[in-house]
Motif scaffolding. Structure first.
Motif, PDB file in Angstrom:
ATOM      1  N   THR A  48      34.941 -17.398  14.548  1.00 26.68           N
ATOM      2  CA  THR A  48      33.611 -17.650  13.986  1.00 26.68           C
ATOM      3  C   THR A  48      33.680 -18.680  12.879  1.00 26.68           C
ATOM      4  N   LEU A  51      34.075 -22.058  14.423  1.00 28.66           N
ATOM      5  CA  LEU A  51      32.823 -22.544  14.995  1.00 28.66           C
ATOM      6  C   LEU A  51      31.860 -23.030  13.928  1.00 28.66           C
ATOM      7  N   ARG A  52      31.855 -22.374  12.781  1.00 31.85           N
ATOM      8  CA  ARG A  52      31.003 -22.833  11.671  1.00 31.85           C
ATOM      9  C   ARG A  52      31.421 -24.220  11.200  1.00 31.85           C
ATOM     10  N   ASP A  55      30.406 -26.739  13.864  1.00 29.96           N
ATOM     11  CA  ASP A  55      28.962 -26.958  13.826  1.00 29.96           C
ATOM     12  C   ASP A  55      28.568 -27.852  12.655  1.00 29.96           C
ATOM     13  N   ARG A  56      29.148 -27.591  11.492  1.00 32.59           N
ATOM     14  CA  ARG A  56      28.836 -28.381  10.303  1.00 32.59           C
ATOM     15  C   ARG A  56      29.209 -29.851  10.521  1.00 32.59           C
ATOM     16  N   MET A  58      29.632 -31.458  13.424  1.00 27.88           N
ATOM     17  CA  MET A  58      28.914 -32.080  14.530  1.00 27.88           C
ATOM     18  C   MET A  58      27.473 -32.430  14.158  1.00 27.88           C
ATOM     19  N   HIS A  59      26.934 -31.760  13.158  1.00 25.34           N
ATOM     20  CA  HIS A  59      25.548 -32.022  12.774  1.00 25.34           C
ATOM     21  C   HIS A  59      25.417 -32.786  11.462  1.00 25.34           C
TER      22      HIS A  59
END
Length: 70
Positions: A48, A51-52, A55-56, A58-59
């Motif tokens: 997890t 993944l955080r 995500d951070r 990639m955005h």
């Protein structure tokens, strides 16, 4: 692709190994847990976190060069 590579580079060693084991090597949580001698809950926790970070990264927005001069 560079963003994903940068995200993986920013993960802790355990997050990186678990992330790559699950996503690249296609291991199950139980297999990863057995490999590192940790619980499945710990695998979930580290995955997890990985993944955080992914995500951070990639955005994130790229700023124009002149926006850094403010």
């Amino acid at each position: 692709m560079r963003r994903a590579e940068r995200a993986v580079d920013n993960m802790s060693p355990m997050q990186r190994e678990i992330f790559l084991g699950i996503r690249v090597d296609e291991l199950s949580y139980a297999e990863v847990a057995a490999m590192y001698r940790i619980t499945v809950a710990e695998v979930e926790y580290h995955f997890t976190g990985a993944l955080r970070i992914l995500d951070r990264h990639m955005h994130e927005r790229h700023h124009k060069w002149w926006q850094f001069w403010r």
